[in-house]
Design a protein around this motif. Structure first.
Motif, short mmCIF file in Angstrom:
data_model
loop_
_atom_site.label_atom_id
_atom_site.label_comp_id
_atom_site.label_asym_id
_atom_site.label_seq_id
_atom_site.Cartn_x
_atom_site.Cartn_y
_atom_site.Cartn_z
N ALA A 78 9.19 40.11 -45.76
CA ALA A 78 7.86 40.22 -45.16
C ALA A 78 7.92 39.97 -43.66
CB ALA A 78 6.90 39.23 -45.83
N ALA A 79 8.69 38.97 -43.23
CA ALA A 79 8.83 38.69 -41.80
C ALA A 79 9.48 39.87 -41.08
CB ALA A 79 9.65 37.42 -41.58
N ALA A 80 10.47 40.50 -41.71
CA ALA A 80 11.13 41.66 -41.11
C ALA A 80 10.16 42.84 -40.98
CB ALA A 80 12.36 42.06 -41.93
N ILE A 81 9.32 43.05 -41.98
CA ILE A 81 8.34 44.14 -41.92
C ILE A 81 7.31 43.86 -40.82
CG2 ILE A 81 6.52 45.37 -43.18
CD1 ILE A 81 9.42 46.01 -44.08
N ARG A 82 6.91 42.60 -40.68
CA ARG A 82 6.00 42.24 -39.58
C ARG A 82 6.67 42.52 -38.24
NH1 ARG A 82 4.76 38.03 -43.20
NH2 ARG A 82 6.08 36.55 -42.10
N ASP A 83 7.97 42.21 -38.13
CA ASP A 83 8.71 42.51 -36.89
C ASP A 83 8.73 44.00 -36.61
OD1 ASP A 83 9.25 39.81 -36.62
OD2 ASP A 83 11.35 39.97 -37.28
N LEU A 84 8.94 44.81 -37.65
CA LEU A 84 8.93 46.26 -37.50
C LEU A 84 7.59 46.72 -36.94
CD1 LEU A 84 10.14 48.99 -39.90
CD2 LEU A 84 7.74 48.91 -39.35
N PHE A 85 6.50 46.22 -37.49
CA PHE A 85 5.17 46.62 -37.02
C PHE A 85 4.94 46.19 -35.58
CE2 PHE A 85 4.41 48.15 -41.10
CZ PHE A 85 3.17 48.75 -41.16
N ARG B 192 5.36 63.34 -33.68
CA ARG B 192 4.03 63.90 -33.99
C ARG B 192 4.00 64.61 -35.35
NH1 ARG B 192 0.60 61.10 -31.08
NH2 ARG B 192 1.24 61.01 -28.94
N ASP B 193 5.15 65.04 -35.85
CA ASP B 193 5.19 65.66 -37.18
C ASP B 193 4.84 64.65 -38.28
OD1 ASP B 193 5.92 68.08 -36.09
OD2 ASP B 193 8.07 67.80 -36.47
N TYR B 194 4.89 63.37 -37.93
CA TYR B 194 4.60 62.30 -38.89
C TYR B 194 3.42 61.45 -38.41
CZ TYR B 194 9.16 63.54 -40.74
OH TYR B 194 10.22 64.22 -41.27
N ALA B 195 2.45 62.08 -37.80
CA ALA B 195 1.30 61.36 -37.22
C ALA B 195 0.57 60.49 -38.25
CB ALA B 195 0.33 62.34 -36.58
N SER B 196 0.54 60.92 -39.50
CA SER B 196 -0.17 60.12 -40.52
C SER B 196 0.57 58.82 -40.84
CB SER B 196 -0.37 60.95 -41.79
OG SER B 196 0.86 61.30 -42.35
N ASN C 272 -4.39 52.42 -34.23
CA ASN C 272 -5.01 53.68 -34.68
C ASN C 272 -4.24 54.28 -35.85
OD1 ASN C 272 -7.02 53.63 -32.67
ND2 ASN C 272 -5.52 54.36 -31.19
N GLY C 273 -3.44 53.48 -36.50
CA GLY C 273 -2.62 53.97 -37.60
C GLY C 273 -2.52 52.95 -38.72
N ILE C 274 -1.40 52.95 -39.39
CA ILE C 274 -1.18 52.03 -40.51
C ILE C 274 -0.96 50.62 -39.96
CG2 ILE C 274 0.36 51.47 -42.43
CD1 ILE C 274 0.98 54.50 -42.59
N GLN C 275 -1.63 49.66 -40.61
CA GLN C 275 -1.48 48.27 -40.25
C GLN C 275 -0.97 47.49 -41.46
OE1 GLN C 275 -4.82 46.73 -38.02
NE2 GLN C 275 -5.40 48.81 -37.42
N LEU C 276 -0.57 46.25 -41.24
CA LEU C 276 0.00 45.46 -42.32
C LEU C 276 -0.92 45.36 -43.53
CD1 LEU C 276 1.78 42.55 -40.45
CD2 LEU C 276 2.84 44.31 -41.86
N LEU D 131 7.74 49.91 -50.12
CA LEU D 131 6.39 49.58 -49.71
C LEU D 131 5.43 50.60 -50.31
CD1 LEU D 131 7.22 48.98 -45.96
CD2 LEU D 131 6.92 47.24 -47.71
N CYS D 132 4.19 50.18 -50.52
CA CYS D 132 3.18 51.06 -51.06
C CYS D 132 1.98 51.07 -50.11
CB CYS D 132 2.75 50.59 -52.44
SG CYS D 132 1.47 51.58 -53.21
N LEU D 133 1.51 52.26 -49.79
CA LEU D 133 0.33 52.41 -48.96
C LEU D 133 -0.90 52.26 -49.87
CD1 LEU D 133 -0.58 53.07 -46.08
CD2 LEU D 133 -0.45 55.49 -46.68
N LEU D 134 -1.76 51.32 -49.56
CA LEU D 134 -2.89 51.02 -50.42
C LEU D 134 -3.94 52.14 -50.44
CD1 LEU D 134 -3.44 47.25 -49.62
CD2 LEU D 134 -2.53 48.26 -51.72
N HIS D 135 -4.18 52.72 -49.28
CA HIS D 135 -5.20 53.75 -49.17
C HIS D 135 -4.57 54.97 -48.49
CE1 HIS D 135 -8.02 50.61 -50.19
NE2 HIS D 135 -7.51 49.88 -49.22
N PRO D 136 -4.39 56.06 -49.22
CA PRO D 136 -3.79 57.25 -48.62
C PRO D 136 -4.55 57.68 -47.37
CG PRO D 136 -4.01 57.52 -50.98
CD PRO D 136 -4.73 56.26 -50.62
N ARG D 137 -3.79 58.05 -46.34
CA ARG D 137 -4.37 58.46 -45.06
C ARG D 137 -4.32 59.97 -44.94
NH1 ARG D 137 -4.79 54.63 -41.23
NH2 ARG D 137 -4.34 56.12 -39.62
N ARG D 138 -5.19 60.52 -44.15
CA ARG D 138 -5.18 61.96 -43.90
C ARG D 138 -4.88 62.26 -42.47
NH1 ARG D 138 -9.68 64.08 -48.02
NH2 ARG D 138 -8.95 62.76 -49.63
#
Length: 127
Positions: free
Chosen positions: A69-76, A86-90, A96-100, A120-127
Motif C-alpha cells: 500500500a505504501a508503494a502504491i501511494r508512492d507511485l501515485f 495520451r493513448d491511455y488518458a482514462s 483529474n484522473g484516478i486517485q487512491l 489492483l481493482c478500479l472501483l468505478h469504471p472511467r470513461r
C-alpha cells in the motif's frame, strides 16, 4: 482492501497474521514490487521481507499489505503531475484522473524470482 487510503482495515485479509517466510525468494531479505500502470513508465520499489520492529523475523501478510500500500501511494505521488501517454488518458493518475480512493488492492502475485506485482481493482469504471 482499503489499506491504500491508510485506513488499515485488515479484517477481511485472509490469514493477516500468517508469516510469509520466503516471500521474496529463498532466503532473500528484500524483493522488488513492480507496477505496470498504463500510460506511465514501469514503477518498482524494493521492499523488505523481514520485520525489523522486534527480532528479525519474516513479515506477515498484513505487513506485506502495508508495504505494498505504501508503494502504491508512492507511485501515485510520483505520477500525479507527470505527463502520461495520451493513448491511455482514462488511466491518468492525479486530481483529474484516478486517485487512491478509486482503487483497491486485491492481491499480490509472485511473478518471477524476487519480483512481485500487485493486482489492483478500479472501483468505478472511467470513461
Amino acid at each position: 482492501m482499503d489499506i491504500l487510503n491508510e485506513t488499515h482495515d485488515f479484517k477481511r485479509l485472509h490469514d493477516r497474521r500468517g508469516s510469509l517466510s520466503g516471500v521474496g525468494g529463498t532466503g532473500k531479505q528484500t524483493f522488488t514490487l513492480r507496477v505496470l500502470w498504463p500510460g506511465y513508465e514501469p514503477f518498482s520499489k524494493t521492499l523488505s521481507t523481514k520485520n525489523w520492529a522486534k527480532q528479525r523475523s519474516a513479515i506477515t501478510r498484513g505487513k506485506l499489505g502495508e508495504f505494498v500500500a505504501a508503494a502504491i501511494r508512492d507511485l501515485f505521488k510520483k505520477y500525479r503531475n507527470k505527463a502520461y501517454d495520451r493513448d491511455y488518458a482514462s488511466w491518468n493518475v492525479g486530481p483529474n484522473g484516478i486517485q487512491l480512493q478509486d482503487i483497491v488492492l486485491v492481491a499480490v502475485h509472485h511473478v518471477s524470482k524476487d519480483s512481485w506485482q500487485p493486482e489492483l481493482c478500479l472501483l468505478h469504471p472511467r470513461r
